[in-house]
Motif scaffolding. Structure first.
Motif, short mmCIF file in Angstrom:
data_model
loop_
_atom_site.label_atom_id
_atom_site.label_comp_id
_atom_site.label_asym_id
_atom_site.label_seq_id
_atom_site.Cartn_x
_atom_site.Cartn_y
_atom_site.Cartn_z
N LYS A 174 24.20 -25.58 84.12
CA LYS A 174 24.15 -25.31 85.49
C LYS A 174 22.81 -24.47 85.81
CE LYS A 174 28.85 -25.70 86.67
NZ LYS A 174 29.95 -24.96 87.49
N THR A 175 22.13 -23.92 84.75
CA THR A 175 21.02 -23.00 85.01
C THR A 175 19.58 -23.34 84.08
OG1 THR A 175 22.74 -21.07 84.82
CG2 THR A 175 20.36 -20.60 84.60
N ILE A 176 18.57 -23.53 85.03
CA ILE A 176 17.42 -23.94 84.60
C ILE A 176 16.87 -23.06 83.51
CG2 ILE A 176 14.74 -24.38 85.17
CD1 ILE A 176 16.59 -26.48 86.46
N PHE A 220 14.04 -20.96 81.89
CA PHE A 220 12.65 -20.66 82.21
C PHE A 220 12.26 -19.83 81.09
CE2 PHE A 220 14.67 -20.93 86.50
CZ PHE A 220 13.60 -21.40 87.11
#
Lengths: 119, 510
Positions: B419-421, B423
């Motif tokens: 659910k979390t990109i 980076f």
């Protein structure tokens, strides 16, 4: 580590700020809202007030999402370039230490995307 | 008067012919030192003590090569001709399938041509005659593959959109910078890294994940023309894969000092190749009306199992599995969904169509991806269907952030959190650089001077180098036909034409 090469190998960055005609690139990412598949890249003037981005630019980017209109900007939490950050809404991007190719990630408490899918 | 019969020569054995036509064509130069004739042989740090230790398992000579290839060409063009005469395009499962061909022609076929140039270049620069000849033959193979693909798919260009200018699009269109930059990265490296990149990592380790899905996909979906060029390329591919394994073993056997260099290249090019295949994952799971297998199944079969055997074999040289292979395995149940939804976001700027999969197709995805699909991705399609039903088909109006190395939009999620990109970033000479993964970040950090030159389509648009600031200006610069090549499949001229054909067919049958 230098590149293995048959001669001198030095180049200027292709994306240095001078190439953007007075703008700088700033990336914005609304966490838990993957209807927008990646962070957005926006060319913005460094002297632009932070508030103007929120009020004049982001609605055109994120407005299709039903949760966008519900955001209470005073409650939003921010990360600037991997550090916790509290923007001064009336100061410019530059005065907020937002530089060329800075990334701003923001979380909107209570608004966690649709269907529990971070969408 | 009887003429004297010509003196009888003993026919050469295969081994002798091979020796004459490869080693026999090489010599030590005397007018110029060898180091000046072969200037790229040493600078990468690979040490070769005995070029003659190179064994070519195929022992193929140029005269035999021409004969085999000519035979294959004759068969292929006979099939293409009959496909055209029989209106073979009417027999595909659904016009949505053609979009896989659009991706292939614009994304993959130009790589065949780049490979031709790359092999011609390294075929000039190796000191040893064995690898030089192998590379020259592969250079011709690759040119042939580019040609046969263009000829085969050109039949579809008579009827469908988005197939009219693949070469031009490859150099300009935003998502095609991913395959283009991948190959330019390899071609601008030295000859040994090039072979590790393309012959080993791509052709040997990963190619089954590209060709098997495309060719079986074509077979499953009634595209006999594409199946035929696949078959025609297959025997070449076997030779290419062997070259890939040979070059790796040759480098590893020649000098112990080569091992860490080769390992670093395997790490780099495994990751570069894996990221490139993201588009294949989407093709398999979303673009084939009749599915062959899921991306996750293909990854398990062709990388996890086959790769285990390969790297066990190479472990005696001190080579381990490529770095971050476990991340690729963690991503296998989300990769295709993340990629397809990205193209769905930006279909206003693609030379192919996207769509919301049908209910039946979503059920297939749910069965293949029980841990992720219903939880994470089905809700996306539900929401987008509803928006579409209200006449508000969703398009993302803002350009995305790109990874500086793979050049894919930063869409990939954290290895342990879908659910979390993900980076990642670093600074080099006072400037920030962003990456989609640790794999891409490592590649940058090792050679920042190379990747700081990345031609990132989003930044190029903002710098004013892509025909203008409006979408229509940029698409014109891409040579995309606005309103025909782009947007959703629903409402496209492709769909309209296909439906007319189907209606005609039912009338004819009645």
């Amino acid at each position: 580590m230098p590149v293995a090469a048959i001669g001198p190998y030095e180049f200027a960055s292709r994306d240095r700020v001078e190439n953007f005609h007075g703008n700088q690139i700033v990336y914005w990412h609304w966490e838990e809202h993957l209807m927008f598949c990646a962070a957005l890249a926006l060319p913005l003037k460094p002297e632009m007030p932070f508030r103007d981005v929120i009020e004049k630019v982001l609605p055109g980017c994120y407005g299709q999402h039903p949760e966008f209109a519900k955001i209470d900007w005073s409650k939003v939490t921010w990360m600037l370039d991997n550090r916790p950050f509290k923007p001064d809404l009336d100061a410019s991007l530059a005065a907020n230490h937002i530089g060329h190719k800075s990334i701003l990630r923001f979380w909107t408490p209570g608004l966690n995307g649709l269907a529990g899918a971070a969408f | 008067m009887n003429a004297m019969p010509p003196p009888k020569h003993r026919k050469l054995s295969l081994k002798e012919r091979y020796a004459h036509l490869t080693r026999g064509l090489s010599w030590e130069t005397t007018y110029q030192p060898m180091s000046k004739v072969f200037p790229f042989a040493d600078y990468e740090g690979i040490k070769i003590h005995d070029w003659d230790a190179w064994e070519d398992p195929f022992r193929l000579t140029m005269d035999a090569y021409w004969k085999y290839q000519a035979e294959k060409e004759r068969k292929l063009y006979a099939v293409i001709e009959s496909f055209a005469q029989n209106n073979g395009h009417l027999n595909v499962t659904d016009a949505r399938y053609i979009n896989a061909l659009k991706v292939f022609l614009t994304g993959v076929s130009p790589l065949e041509y780049s490979a031709h140039r790359g092999y011609a270049h390294v075929g000039r620069h190796f000191v040893g005659a064995g690898p030089r000849i192998a590379c020259q033959m592969q250079a011709i193979d690759e040119l042939r593959h580019a040609q046969t693909q263009i000829h085969t798919i050109s039949h579809y260009n008579k009827f469908f959109d988005g197939l009219h200018d693949a070469r031009h699009m490859h150099d300009r269109v935003w998502y095609l910078s991913v395959p283009k930059s991948f190959f330019e990265d390899a071609c601008s490296a030295g000859p040994f890294e090039f072979l590790t990149a393309i012959s080993f990592s791509f052709e040997y380790v990963l190619t089954n994940l590209l060709f098997v899905p495309f060719m079986s996909g074509a077979a499953y979906n009634g595209d006999m023309a594409t199946v035929t060029f696949g078959f025609s390329a297959q025997s070449d591919e076997a030779r290419h894969m062997t070259l890939g394994l040979e070059i790796i073993k040759f480098m590893l056997e020649q000098d112990e000092g080569n091992v860490p260099i080769v390992q670093r290249w395997i790490d780099k090019w495994f990751w570069r190749g894996y990221r490139l295949l993201a588009i294949v994952s989407m093709m398999m799971d979303y673009m084939l009306p009749k599915r062959v297998m899921s991306w996750a199944e293909a990854w398990e079969m062709y990388f996890e199992q086959a790769g285990d055997a390969l790297f066990n074999d190479l472990s005696r040289y001190g080579i381990r599995k490529p770095k971050y292979h476990e991340v690729a395995s963690k991503e296998k149940s989300r990769l295709s969904h993340e990629v397809w939804t990205t193209f769905y976001n930006y279909s206003q700027a693609t030379a192919f169509h996207t769509w919301v999969p049908t209910e039946e197709e979503q059920d297939w995805l749910s069965a293949k991806y029980p841990d992720t699909f219903d939880r994470l991705y089905r809700p996306r399609f539900q929401c987008w269907s509803e928006m579409e039903a209200q006449g508000k088909r969703y398009y993302n109006p803002t350009l995305p952030q790109l990874c500086v190395v793979c050049q894919i939009p930063m869409i990939f999620t954290e290895p342990d959190d879908p659910k979390t990109i993900c980076f990642r970033s670093t600074e080099y000479k006072g400037e920030k650089y962003h990456f989609c993964s640790d794999g891409c970040k490592d590649i940058f950090i090792y050679e920042p001077e190379k990747y700081m030159q990345s031609w990132l389509p989003v930044h190029q648009i903002y710098q004013g180098n892509c025909g203008g600031a409006d979408l229509k200006d940029v698409l014109a610069w891409y040579h995309l036909n606005f309103g025909a090549d782009n947007f959703d499949y629903k409402g496209s001229p492709d769909e309209k034409l296909w439906n007319e054909w189907q209606a005609q067919r039912s009338v004819n049958e009645a």
